[in-house]
Design a protein around this motif. Structure first.
Motif, PDB file in Angstrom:
ATOM      1  N   LYS A  66       0.796  -1.226   0.000  1.00  0.00           N
ATOM      2  CA  LYS A  66       0.000   0.000   0.000  1.00  0.00           C
ATOM      3  C   LYS A  66       0.833   1.283   0.000  1.00  0.00           C
ATOM      4  CE  LYS A  66      -3.960  -2.150   2.298  1.00  0.00           C
ATOM      5  NZ  LYS A  66      -4.842  -2.119   3.492  1.00  0.00           N
ATOM      6  N   SER A  67       2.094   1.211   0.399  1.00  0.00           N
ATOM      7  CA  SER A  67       2.893   2.436   0.493  1.00  0.00           C
ATOM      8  C   SER A  67       3.278   2.929  -0.900  1.00  0.00           C
ATOM      9  CB  SER A  67       4.158   2.185   1.311  1.00  0.00           C
ATOM     10  OG  SER A  67       5.059   1.366   0.586  1.00  0.00           O
ATOM     11  N   PRO A  68       3.458   4.237  -1.055  1.00  0.00           N
ATOM     12  CA  PRO A  68       3.916   4.772  -2.349  1.00  0.00           C
ATOM     13  C   PRO A  68       5.242   4.168  -2.789  1.00  0.00           C
ATOM     14  CG  PRO A  68       3.105   6.543  -0.943  1.00  0.00           C
ATOM     15  CD  PRO A  68       3.155   5.315  -0.091  1.00  0.00           C
ATOM     16  N   GLU A  69       6.121   3.878  -1.821  1.00  0.00           N
ATOM     17  CA  GLU A  69       7.426   3.298  -2.158  1.00  0.00           C
ATOM     18  C   GLU A  69       7.257   1.900  -2.765  1.00  0.00           C
ATOM     19  OE1 GLU A  69       7.762   6.434   0.763  1.00  0.00           O
ATOM     20  OE2 GLU A  69       6.623   4.551   0.824  1.00  0.00           O
ATOM     21  N   ALA A  70       6.401   1.083  -2.163  1.00  0.00           N
ATOM     22  CA  ALA A  70       6.179  -0.269  -2.670  1.00  0.00           C
ATOM     23  C   ALA A  70       5.572  -0.229  -4.070  1.00  0.00           C
ATOM     24  CB  ALA A  70       5.279  -1.049  -1.720  1.00  0.00           C
ATOM     25  N   CYS A  71       4.640   0.690  -4.278  1.00  0.00           N
ATOM     26  CA  CYS A  71       4.009   0.818  -5.597  1.00  0.00           C
ATOM     27  C   CYS A  71       5.017   1.280  -6.643  1.00  0.00           C
ATOM     28  CB  CYS A  71       2.828   1.782  -5.524  1.00  0.00           C
ATOM     29  SG  CYS A  71       1.428   1.173  -4.546  1.00  0.00           S
ATOM     30  N   SER A  72       5.887   2.203  -6.272  1.00  0.00           N
ATOM     31  CA  SER A  72       6.901   2.707  -7.204  1.00  0.00           C
ATOM     32  C   SER A  72       7.899   1.619  -7.567  1.00  0.00           C
ATOM     33  CB  SER A  72       7.632   3.900  -6.590  1.00  0.00           C
ATOM     34  OG  SER A  72       6.759   4.985  -6.396  1.00  0.00           O
ATOM     35  N   GLU A  73       8.311   0.837  -6.568  1.00  0.00           N
ATOM     36  CA  GLU A  73       9.245  -0.260  -6.829  1.00  0.00           C
ATOM     37  C   GLU A  73       8.631  -1.292  -7.767  1.00  0.00           C
ATOM     38  OE1 GLU A  73      10.245  -1.794  -3.026  1.00  0.00           O
ATOM     39  OE2 GLU A  73      11.663  -0.184  -2.535  1.00  0.00           O
ATOM     40  N   PHE A  74       7.353  -1.556  -7.580  1.00  0.00           N
ATOM     41  CA  PHE A  74       6.662  -2.509  -8.452  1.00  0.00           C
ATOM     42  C   PHE A  74       6.581  -1.963  -9.873  1.00  0.00           C
ATOM     43  CE2 PHE A  74       2.981  -4.461 -10.434  1.00  0.00           C
ATOM     44  CZ  PHE A  74       3.122  -5.799 -10.107  1.00  0.00           C
ATOM     45  N   ALA A  75       6.173  -0.714 -10.014  1.00  0.00           N
ATOM     46  CA  ALA A  75       6.032  -0.119 -11.341  1.00  0.00           C
ATOM     47  C   ALA A  75       7.361  -0.068 -12.077  1.00  0.00           C
ATOM     48  CB  ALA A  75       5.439   1.279 -11.210  1.00  0.00           C
ATOM     49  N   ALA A  76       8.457   0.113 -11.325  1.00  0.00           N
ATOM     50  CA  ALA A  76       9.781   0.217 -11.938  1.00  0.00           C
ATOM     51  C   ALA A  76      10.222  -1.075 -12.613  1.00  0.00           C
ATOM     52  CB  ALA A  76      10.814   0.631 -10.884  1.00  0.00           C
ATOM     53  N   LEU A  77       9.567  -2.185 -12.309  1.00  0.00           N
ATOM     54  CA  LEU A  77       9.891  -3.456 -12.953  1.00  0.00           C
ATOM     55  C   LEU A  77       9.479  -3.457 -14.421  1.00  0.00           C
ATOM     56  CD1 LEU A  77       8.778  -5.835 -10.056  1.00  0.00           C
ATOM     57  CD2 LEU A  77      11.140  -5.417 -10.806  1.00  0.00           C
ATOM     58  N   ASP A  78       8.566  -2.566 -14.787  1.00  0.00           N
ATOM     59  CA  ASP A  78       8.160  -2.364 -16.183  1.00  0.00           C
ATOM     60  C   ASP A  78       7.704  -3.681 -16.822  1.00  0.00           C
ATOM     61  OD1 ASP A  78       7.700  -0.814 -18.460  1.00  0.00           O
ATOM     62  OD2 ASP A  78       9.685  -1.244 -19.283  1.00  0.00           O
ATOM     63  N   ALA A  79       6.840  -4.407 -16.116  1.00  0.00           N
ATOM     64  CA  ALA A  79       6.389  -5.719 -16.587  1.00  0.00           C
ATOM     65  C   ALA A  79       5.303  -5.591 -17.650  1.00  0.00           C
ATOM     66  CB  ALA A  79       5.856  -6.533 -15.414  1.00  0.00           C
ATOM     67  N   ASP A  80       5.261  -6.587 -18.532  1.00  0.00           N
ATOM     68  CA  ASP A  80       4.140  -6.685 -19.472  1.00  0.00           C
ATOM     69  C   ASP A  80       2.873  -7.108 -18.749  1.00  0.00           C
ATOM     70  OD1 ASP A  80       5.546  -6.066 -21.913  1.00  0.00           O
ATOM     71  OD2 ASP A  80       6.489  -8.034 -21.752  1.00  0.00           O
ATOM     72  N   VAL A  81       3.022  -8.031 -17.821  1.00  0.00           N
ATOM     73  CA  VAL A  81       1.869  -8.565 -17.094  1.00  0.00           C
ATOM     74  C   VAL A  81       2.342  -9.126 -15.761  1.00  0.00           C
ATOM     75  CG1 VAL A  81       2.007 -10.882 -18.112  1.00  0.00           C
ATOM     76  CG2 VAL A  81      -0.203 -10.032 -17.302  1.00  0.00           C
ATOM     77  N   ALA A  82       1.483  -9.085 -14.754  1.00  0.00           N
ATOM     78  CA  ALA A  82       1.743  -9.763 -13.483  1.00  0.00           C
ATOM     79  C   ALA A  82       0.792 -10.945 -13.369  1.00  0.00           C
ATOM     80  CB  ALA A  82       1.534  -8.811 -12.303  1.00  0.00           C
ATOM     81  N   VAL A  83       1.317 -12.058 -12.917  1.00  0.00           N
ATOM     82  CA  VAL A  83       0.504 -13.253 -12.678  1.00  0.00           C
ATOM     83  C   VAL A  83       0.426 -13.478 -11.181  1.00  0.00           C
ATOM     84  CG1 VAL A  83       0.347 -15.752 -12.978  1.00  0.00           C
ATOM     85  CG2 VAL A  83       1.067 -14.296 -14.888  1.00  0.00           C
ATOM     86  N   VAL A  84      -0.790 -13.584 -10.674  1.00  0.00           N
ATOM     87  CA  VAL A  84      -1.036 -13.718  -9.240  1.00  0.00           C
ATOM     88  C   VAL A  84      -1.707 -15.062  -8.981  1.00  0.00           C
ATOM     89  CG1 VAL A  84      -2.115 -12.670  -7.216  1.00  0.00           C
ATOM     90  CG2 VAL A  84      -1.324 -11.215  -9.106  1.00  0.00           C
ATOM     91  N   ALA A  85      -1.175 -15.819  -8.039  1.00  0.00           N
ATOM     92  CA  ALA A  85      -1.752 -17.122  -7.696  1.00  0.00           C
ATOM     93  C   ALA A  85      -1.601 -17.346  -6.192  1.00  0.00           C
ATOM     94  CB  ALA A  85      -1.056 -18.247  -8.463  1.00  0.00           C
ATOM     95  N   ALA A  86      -2.708 -17.174  -5.464  1.00  0.00           N
ATOM     96  CA  ALA A  86      -2.718 -17.405  -4.013  1.00  0.00           C
ATOM     97  C   ALA A  86      -1.620 -16.600  -3.319  1.00  0.00           C
ATOM     98  CB  ALA A  86      -2.567 -18.900  -3.714  1.00  0.00           C
ATOM     99  N   TYR A  87      -1.544 -15.324  -3.632  1.00  0.00           N
ATOM    100  CA  TYR A  87      -0.522 -14.460  -3.036  1.00  0.00           C
ATOM    101  C   TYR A  87      -0.857 -14.130  -1.590  1.00  0.00           C
ATOM    102  CZ  TYR A  87       2.429 -10.261  -2.446  1.00  0.00           C
ATOM    103  OH  TYR A  87       3.317  -9.325  -1.994  1.00  0.00           O
ATOM    104  N   GLY A  88      -2.075 -13.679  -1.341  1.00  0.00           N
ATOM    105  CA  GLY A  88      -2.487 -13.432   0.035  1.00  0.00           C
ATOM    106  C   GLY A  88      -2.438 -11.990   0.481  1.00  0.00           C
ATOM    107  N   LEU A  89      -2.064 -11.074  -0.406  1.00  0.00           N
ATOM    108  CA  LEU A  89      -2.092  -9.650  -0.087  1.00  0.00           C
ATOM    109  C   LEU A  89      -2.986  -8.924  -1.091  1.00  0.00           C
ATOM    110  CD1 LEU A  89       1.598  -8.623   0.758  1.00  0.00           C
ATOM    111  CD2 LEU A  89      -0.274  -9.073   2.341  1.00  0.00           C
ATOM    112  N   ILE A  90      -3.665  -7.880  -0.622  1.00  0.00           N
ATOM    113  CA  ILE A  90      -4.486  -7.057  -1.488  1.00  0.00           C
ATOM    114  C   ILE A  90      -3.587  -6.199  -2.372  1.00  0.00           C
ATOM    115  CG2 ILE A  90      -6.190  -5.194  -1.544  1.00  0.00           C
ATOM    116  CD1 ILE A  90      -7.348  -7.826  -0.638  1.00  0.00           C
ATOM    117  N   LEU A  91      -3.894  -6.136  -3.660  1.00  0.00           N
ATOM    118  CA  LEU A  91      -3.127  -5.303  -4.577  1.00  0.00           C
ATOM    119  C   LEU A  91      -3.828  -3.959  -4.735  1.00  0.00           C
ATOM    120  CD1 LEU A  91      -2.163  -7.769  -7.465  1.00  0.00           C
ATOM    121  CD2 LEU A  91      -1.168  -7.528  -5.181  1.00  0.00           C
TER     122      LEU A  91
END
Length: 309
Positions: A66-91
């Protein structure tokens, strides 16, 4: 495709493996943080964390996204797609929007039935005749996104959660490779909104659900044995001792609920009777009922506890 994978338990591992074997570039894996486990209560990485580490894939284990830092780090990966399977955290929405093609979820039910945390076990507990896997385009709701692919599997009278877990994991692995491959090839992958009718929630399993309430029908208790092993386990109390039931069968029989009807530990239920076949006493190895009874007789007419104290 350039992928981020987000998953935690054993169910997720074959799905991650299938994407790697299909030749996609998994640039990062997200998993739940290590937690204490085992007799020494040492922190252990999740199955997905351990597998990704073995394959040389970077792993991130934030407690929240939920933090801006976590979101920025995720976006910086520049992925085509994310695949989620039983992760357990809200995106959060910022994470959902970051990959070029969004986030795909591998969900172990035929949505909209059994949204939530424990769809495999809840399908068996409810006596469903079928279940399956849905590949879903994720949105901000709890398993509410549009459906991209869907496949079903029949549930038989002897289906166990462990067997179904493995079947659905393999099915999900095959389906997500198909879905990602079609996105890569820019082939149509129609998104079907989930219907408003038929929505159910697969609430997280609780330890107290494992107690056998003999006033319930035997067929219901049999489903509980098949659904809740290995966790949280299913048990009854006998002389103050908790006895875990690993396998059981529904058999003819009648009497006051909780009453042992014969020398085979057949127990009267609200309707018909349940005969445990494989059990485990506290601190002992699993054994057949006949093995247990040779060293610990339970006479006919014994009344077992019916409810938690």
């Amino acid at each position: 495709m350039k992928l981020v994978f987000m998953g935690t338990p054993d169910f997720s591992v074959p799905i991650l493996d299938s994407l790697i074997e299909a030749g996609h570039q998994v640039v990062c894996t997200y998993s739940q943080p290590p937690r204490p486990a085992g007799r020494g209560h040492k922190e252990q990485p999740t199955p997905v964390h351990a597998f990704a580490h073995q394959r040389g894939i970077p792993v991130r284990t934030p407690k929240s996204l939920k933090s801006p830092e976590a979101c920025s780090e995720f976006a910086a990966l520049d992925a085509d797609v994310a695949v989620v399977a039983a992760y357990g955290l809200i995106l959060p929405q910022a994470v959902l929007d970051a990959p070029r093609l969004g986030c795909l979820n591998v969900h172990a039910s035929l949505l909209p039935r059994w949204r939530g945390a424990a769809p495999i076990q809840r399908a068996i507990l409810a006596g469903d005749h079928e279940t399956g896997v849905t590949i879903m385009q994720m949105d901000a709701g709890l398993d509410t996104g549009a459906m991209l692919l869907k496949e079903s599997i029949l549930l038989l009278p002897d289906t166990t959660a462990s067997w179904l877990h493995d079947m659905l994991a393999a099915m999900g692995a095959r389906m997500i490779v198909d879905a990602v491959g079609r996105l890569e090839a820019e082939e149509p992958l129609p998104a079907t909104p989930q219907p408003a009718e038929g929505v159910t929630y697969a609430h997280k399993l609780a330890k107290e659900e494992g107690l056998l309430d003999w006033s319930r029908p035997a067929v219901e208790l049999d489903r509980k044995v098949r659904a809740l092993n290995p966790w949280p386990g299913v048990w009854f109390e006998m002389g103050g001792e908790r006895v875990k039931v690993i396998e059981a069968a529904v058999v003819p029989g009648a009497g006051p609920p909780g009453t042992v009807l014969d020398g085979q530990l057949t127990v009267a239920c609200g309707k018909f009777a349940l005969r445990p076949l494989k059990v485990q006493r506290a601190g002992k190895a699993a054994m057949t009922v006949s093995e247990m009874l040779r060293g610990h007789a339970i006479p006919k007419g014994t009344v077992l506890a019916q409810s938690a104290r």
